[in-house]
Design an enzyme around this catalytic site. Sequence first.
Site, PDB file in Angstrom:
ATOM      1  CG  PHE A 140      -1.942   0.963   1.466  1.00 11.30           C
ATOM      2  CD1 PHE A 140      -3.200   1.193   1.116  1.00 11.30           C
ATOM      3  CD2 PHE A 140      -1.449   1.976   2.417  1.00 11.30           C
ATOM      4  CE1 PHE A 140      -3.793   2.125   1.297  1.00 11.30           C
ATOM      5  CE2 PHE A 140      -2.468   3.219   2.810  1.00 11.30           C
ATOM      6  CZ  PHE A 140      -3.521   3.117   2.199  1.00 11.30           C
ATOM      7  CD  GLU A 144       3.449  11.542  -2.217  1.00 10.95           C
ATOM      8  OE1 GLU A 144       3.677  12.616  -2.342  1.00 10.95           O
ATOM      9  OE2 GLU A 144       2.676  10.766  -3.303  1.00 10.95           O
ATOM     10  CB  ALA A 147       1.488  13.255   1.746  1.00 10.31           C
ATOM     11  CB  ILE A 174       6.250   1.425   0.734  1.00 11.91           C
ATOM     12  CG1 ILE A 174       5.855   3.097   0.402  1.00 11.91           C
ATOM     13  CG2 ILE A 174       5.118   0.662   0.372  1.00 11.91           C
ATOM     14  CD1 ILE A 174       4.664   3.564   1.146  1.00 11.91           C
ATOM     15  CB  ILE A 356       7.675  -6.952  35.645  1.00  8.69           C
ATOM     16  CG1 ILE A 356       6.428  -6.306  36.165  1.00  8.69           C
ATOM     17  CG2 ILE A 356       7.722  -8.421  36.022  1.00  8.69           C
ATOM     18  CD1 ILE A 356       5.415  -6.822  35.469  1.00  8.69           C
ATOM     19  CG  HIS A 357      11.446  -9.308  32.154  1.00  7.89           C
ATOM     20  ND1 HIS A 357       9.900  -9.143  32.012  1.00  7.89           N
ATOM     21  CD2 HIS A 357      11.682 -10.559  31.690  1.00  7.89           C
ATOM     22  CE1 HIS A 357       9.327 -10.273  31.558  1.00  7.89           C
ATOM     23  NE2 HIS A 357      10.418 -11.159  31.255  1.00  7.89           N
ATOM     24  N   GLY A 359      16.905  -5.684  34.950  1.00  2.94           N
ATOM     25  CA  GLY A 359      17.901  -5.373  33.854  1.00  2.94           C
ATOM     26  C   GLY A 359      17.724  -6.401  32.843  1.00  2.94           C
ATOM     27  CD  GLU A 382      -2.638  -0.212   8.793  1.00  5.02           C
ATOM     28  OE1 GLU A 382      -4.055  -0.199   9.087  1.00  5.02           O
ATOM     29  OE2 GLU A 382      -1.967  -0.863   8.468  1.00  5.02           O
ATOM     30  CD  GLU A 386      -0.065  12.490  18.554  1.00  5.08           C
ATOM     31  OE1 GLU A 386       0.447  11.842  17.371  1.00  5.08           O
ATOM     32  OE2 GLU A 386       0.367  12.264  19.632  1.00  5.08           O
TER      33      GLU A 386
HETATM   34  C1  LIG Z   1       7.561   0.953   9.811  1.00 12.04           C
HETATM   35  C2  LIG Z   1       6.718   1.666   9.035  1.00 12.04           C
HETATM   36  C3  LIG Z   1       5.776   1.070   8.009  1.00 12.04           C
HETATM   37  C4  LIG Z   1       4.839   1.885   7.442  1.00 12.04           C
HETATM   38  N1  LIG Z   1       4.191   1.443   6.166  1.00 12.04           N
HETATM   39  C5  LIG Z   1       3.639   2.106   5.408  1.00 12.04           C
HETATM   40  C6  LIG Z   1       2.673   1.514   4.449  1.00 12.04           C
HETATM   41  O1  LIG Z   1       2.785   0.503   4.188  1.00 12.04           O
HETATM   42  N2  LIG Z   1       2.119   2.385   3.600  1.00 12.04           N
HETATM   43  C7  LIG Z   1       2.065   3.596   3.843  1.00 12.04           C
HETATM   44  O2  LIG Z   1       1.705   4.434   2.675  1.00 12.04           O
HETATM   45  N3  LIG Z   1       2.874   4.432   4.736  1.00 12.04           N
HETATM   46  C8  LIG Z   1       3.380   3.608   5.775  1.00 12.04           C
HETATM   47  N4  LIG Z   1       4.101   4.225   6.700  1.00 12.04           N
HETATM   48  C9  LIG Z   1       3.574   5.573   7.124  1.00 12.04           C
HETATM   49  C10 LIG Z   1       3.040   5.946   8.313  1.00 12.04           C
HETATM   50  O3  LIG Z   1       1.642   5.464   8.145  1.00 12.04           O
HETATM   51  C11 LIG Z   1       3.174   7.245   8.450  1.00 12.04           C
HETATM   52  O4  LIG Z   1       4.637   7.426   8.808  1.00 12.04           O
HETATM   53  C12 LIG Z   1       2.382   7.884   9.434  1.00 12.04           C
HETATM   54  O5  LIG Z   1       1.147   8.021   9.131  1.00 12.04           O
HETATM   55  C13 LIG Z   1       2.786   9.244  10.110  1.00 12.04           C
HETATM   56  O6  LIG Z   1       3.090  10.255   8.918  1.00 12.04           O
HETATM   57  P1  LIG Z   1       4.155  11.041   8.981  1.00 12.04           P
HETATM   58  O7  LIG Z   1       5.551  10.009   9.165  1.00 12.04           O
HETATM   59  O8  LIG Z   1       4.417  11.910   7.720  1.00 12.04           O
HETATM   60  O9  LIG Z   1       4.595  11.853  10.025  1.00 12.04           O
HETATM   61  P2  LIG Z   1       3.591  13.105  10.489  1.00 12.04           P
HETATM   62  O10 LIG Z   1       2.426  13.187   9.857  1.00 12.04           O
HETATM   63  O11 LIG Z   1       4.590  14.252   9.887  1.00 12.04           O
HETATM   64  O12 LIG Z   1       3.536  13.576  11.897  1.00 12.04           O
HETATM   65  C14 LIG Z   1       4.647  13.714  12.744  1.00 12.04           C
HETATM   66  C15 LIG Z   1       3.923  14.223  14.202  1.00 12.04           C
HETATM   67  O13 LIG Z   1       2.959  15.268  13.886  1.00 12.04           O
HETATM   68  C16 LIG Z   1       1.753  14.852  14.291  1.00 12.04           C
HETATM   69  N5  LIG Z   1       0.564  15.435  13.349  1.00 12.04           N
HETATM   70  C17 LIG Z   1       0.643  15.402  12.170  1.00 12.04           C
HETATM   71  N6  LIG Z   1      -0.606  16.132  11.708  1.00 12.04           N
HETATM   72  C18 LIG Z   1      -1.200  16.533  12.654  1.00 12.04           C
HETATM   73  C19 LIG Z   1      -2.284  17.223  12.988  1.00 12.04           C
HETATM   74  N7  LIG Z   1      -3.325  17.677  11.819  1.00 12.04           N
HETATM   75  N8  LIG Z   1      -2.604  17.501  14.180  1.00 12.04           N
HETATM   76  C20 LIG Z   1      -2.067  17.269  15.306  1.00 12.04           C
HETATM   77  N9  LIG Z   1      -0.840  16.487  15.150  1.00 12.04           N
HETATM   78  C21 LIG Z   1      -0.559  16.250  14.028  1.00 12.04           C
HETATM   79  C22 LIG Z   1       1.611  13.533  14.384  1.00 12.04           C
HETATM   80  O14 LIG Z   1       0.511  12.986  15.171  1.00 12.04           O
HETATM   81  C23 LIG Z   1       3.066  13.272  14.686  1.00 12.04           C
HETATM   82  O15 LIG Z   1       3.160  13.038  16.111  1.00 12.04           O
HETATM   83  C24 LIG Z   1       4.808   3.184   7.576  1.00 12.04           C
HETATM   84  C25 LIG Z   1       5.630   3.893   8.772  1.00 12.04           C
HETATM   85  C26 LIG Z   1       6.469   3.167   9.300  1.00 12.04           C
HETATM   86  C27 LIG Z   1       7.363   3.820  10.301  1.00 12.04           C
END
Ligand SMILES: Cc1cc2nc3c(=O)[nH]c(=O)nc-3n(C[C@H](O)[C@H](O)[C@H](O)COP(=O)(O)OP(=O)(O)OC[C@H]3O[C@@H](n4cnc5c(N)ncnc54)[C@H](O)[C@@H]3O)c2cc1C
Length: 405
Positions: A140, A144, A147, A174, A356-357, A359, A382, A386
């Site tokens: 999926f 970006e 985004a 991704i 609980i564990h 060190g 997902e 927040e």
């Molecule tokens: C291991 C891993 C696997 C992933 N797999 C996928 C995948 O398969 N496909 C895919 O498309 N994505 C994937 N992601 C992406 C993931 O969904 C995003 O990293 C996540 O949604 C957060 O987006 P961001 O990293 O751009 O952080 P940001 O959106 O920049 O967030 C940074 C901080 O700002 C806060 N924030 C952002 N907007 C607001 C708001 N309007 N109000 C208040 N607080 C806000 C957030 O809560 C967070 O604390 C993956 C990420 C990781 C780490």
Amino acid sequence: MVACSSYGVDSGSMDMLNPDVPDDVFADVRTQVSHFVRSRVVPRELEIMNTDSIPEDLRGQSAEMGLFGYAIPQEWGGLGLNLIQDVEIAMELGYTTLSLRSMFGTNNGIAGQVLVGFGTEEQKAKWLPGMAAGDIVASFALTEDGAGSNPAGLKTTAAVDGSGWVINGSKRYITNAPIANMFVVFAKLDPKPESGNGIAVFLVPADTAGIQVGVKDAKMGQQGSGTADVTFTDVRVEADALVGGNGDIGYKAAMTSLARGRVHIAALAVGQAQRALDESVSYAAASTQGGEPIGNFQLVQAMIADQQVGVMAGRAMVREAARAWVQEIDRRIAPSAVKLFCTEMVGRVADLAVQIHGGAGYMREVPVERIYRDVRLLRLYEGTSEIQRLIVGGGLIRAEQKRNS
Ligand SMILES: Cc1cc2nc3c(=O)[nH]c(=O)nc-3n(C[C@H](O)[C@H](O)[C@H](O)COP(=O)(O)OP(=O)(O)OC[C@H]3O[C@@H](n4cnc5c(N)ncnc54)[C@H](O)[C@@H]3O)c2cc1C
């Protein structure tokens, strides 16, 4: 050695909801998955963590059991579990390293459900049987730079090119990109249509010219599952790659698939919390200080009690949210509320497990150390905690304002 967990709790009859898989058949599926997880995967957790991969034999057994397609409808070769059943399986899968579930999580969840819910019959026939069999891994690709929480910031574009489309842009983090056969790619239509948000979603074979998958990311946890950047440079696809044949369903497809996935993630969190609790109880009952088992100390018992309360509350909430989804009572507030509660809950339960564990809990190769790192992701992807709060709080306020207007 871990203490016995309490998954025998009755989840209630599902007959009234007419699932494709009747209760007795589902009970067998759940027993098989539980046995597989506990007898085959739990003993291999260190190997998975240290090699950062799922052994081929476990992948093969997962495929044989139908785990690549448990949430894909039977007519397309899947097991056809509904979300009430899906969460029971997720609580079982959550009992071991989360990277196992990740291997087939995108097929059943965020990528697969876009196809199941929004694909044309031809698109489903083309992709779903291979995905259900485990021959095809779908990723999926939404996130970006700029985004993540808000898809409005998408910069990836899809422009009409003769009978098809040309996609340009770059995705990051991704899941399963390094092993993907197909990407479910979200892009903004260029030029933007006069109506709608112009976010479309495409089914793009991973071997299409112009796709570059970056090096596997070095992550905090969930070793055994891989994420990577994916870059699309003048990637040309035919018209039939556009999901649903509709350039305006990408946003709805993403939001629907993510909302369903949130209930599933919450169930995984409950599974990991149960495992952390079981590890904690086993350790506390046996490990001594001054000749006394630490589990005899009331402050340690209090930590275990807090873990147990979290697990029970989470499990009940997951089952209620799954039922509300299947009955179409709530597909927005409940998924976010349950993901928020359960993923925060497992963070606290894992933290208590390390405490609980003592060190030992800080040492690599002790299960609760891995769980502590692995579950951190659940509060991020997902939809962050927040974002879940915004959906729940904002949703309730908007509903009230609508009632009053
Ligand atoms: C291991 C891993 C696997 C992933 N797999 C996928 C995948 O398969 N496909 C895919 O498309 N994505 C994937 N992601 C992406 C993931 O969904 C995003 O990293 C996540 O949604 C957060 O987006 P961001 O990293 O751009 O952080 P940001 O959106 O920049 O967030 C940074 C901080 O700002 C806060 N924030 C952002 N907007 C607001 C708001 N309007 N109000 C208040 N607080 C806000 C957030 O809560 C967070 O604390 C993956 C990420 C990781 C780490």
